[in-house]
Design an enzyme around this catalytic site. Structure first.
Site, PDB file in Angstrom:
ATOM      1  N   ARG A   1       0.824  -1.222   0.000  1.00 44.87           N
ATOM      2  CA  ARG A   1       0.000   0.000   0.000  1.00 44.87           C
ATOM      3  C   ARG A   1       0.849   1.260   0.000  1.00 44.87           C
ATOM      4  O   ARG A   1       0.385   2.321  -0.425  1.00 44.87           O
ATOM      5  CB  ARG A   1      -0.994  -0.031   1.156  1.00 44.87           C
ATOM      6  CG  ARG A   1      -2.111  -1.055   0.936  1.00 44.87           C
ATOM      7  CD  ARG A   1      -3.135  -1.067   2.057  1.00 44.87           C
ATOM      8  NE  ARG A   1      -2.544  -1.343   3.341  1.00 44.87           N
ATOM      9  CZ  ARG A   1      -2.359  -2.554   3.861  1.00 44.87           C
ATOM     10  NH1 ARG A   1      -2.728  -3.623   3.181  1.00 44.87           N
ATOM     11  NH2 ARG A   1      -1.811  -2.705   5.045  1.00 44.87           N
TER      12      ARG A   1
ATOM     13  N   GLU B   1       8.062  -8.896  15.851  1.00 45.31           N
ATOM     14  CA  GLU B   1       7.641  -9.440  17.139  1.00 45.31           C
ATOM     15  C   GLU B   1       7.705 -10.970  17.121  1.00 45.31           C
ATOM     16  O   GLU B   1       7.889 -11.614  18.138  1.00 45.31           O
ATOM     17  CB  GLU B   1       6.204  -9.008  17.473  1.00 45.31           C
ATOM     18  CG  GLU B   1       5.989  -7.510  17.567  1.00 45.31           C
ATOM     19  CD  GLU B   1       5.790  -6.838  16.205  1.00 45.31           C
ATOM     20  OE1 GLU B   1       5.000  -7.331  15.384  1.00 45.31           O
ATOM     21  OE2 GLU B   1       6.446  -5.819  15.970  1.00 45.31           O
TER      22      GLU B   1
END
Length: 171
Positions: A58, A95
């Protein structure tokens, strides 16, 4: 114009507990998109970029028309294996593991002024990686920008450059 009114929020996408900020409704509204690009252009222009780096995917929708509007180049930062020819890669931590982004070897000339763009800034890991990759290629990274910032996640704290967002969500 309140750009937030043109961003759809979709709960539990792509996984339960995630609130997805969908810019497709913003892109579909010509006036809102024009205002958004105008605000980004005003912010990014002050960094005097030679090249805008858009982060897959995007971020391409943000950086490419903005580069055209500002009269500068556009470069894609993509996931591993998506670009033809020789590439330069940067591995970074997430993460839940690591990821790699790449740019074509000749996409940025040493010393070029670069601004990195994406649609959304969350935890800042991917944006920081794109900044690091641009620097690894010899760029002078002068700023970063996005349409949406999830400021409660503190992503801008991972960046040592000015960051502009058109809208921010505090929770």
């Amino acid at each position: 114009m309140d750009i937030k009114e043109h961003i759809r929020q979709i709960p539990d996408f792509p996984t339960p507990g995630i609130l997805f900020y969908d810019i497709s409704t913003l892109l579909a509204d010509a006036d809102a998109w024009q205002v958004t690009m105008g605000r980004l252009a005003n912010a990014v222009r002050s960094h005097q970029p030679d090249v805008l780096v858009g982060i897959e995917s995007r971020g391409f929708l943000v950086a490419a028309p903005l580069a055209l509007k500002l009269g500068c180049g556009f470069v894609m930062a993509r996931k591993r294996g998506k670009l033809p020819g020789k590439t330069v890669r940067y591995e970074y931590s997430l993460e839940y593991g690591t990821d790699i982004i790449e740019m074509q070897e000749d996409a940025i000339a040493p010393g070029q002024r670069v601004v990195v763009l994406d649609d959304l800034l969350a935890t800042g890991g991917t944006m920081a990686a794109a900044v690091a990759l641009s620097r690894q290629m010899g760029a002078e990274v002068t700023g970063a920008a996005c349409i949406i910032e999830l400021s409660f996640l503190g992503g801008r704290n991972k960046l040592d450059i000015p960051v502009t967002s058109v809208v921010a969500y505090d929770e």
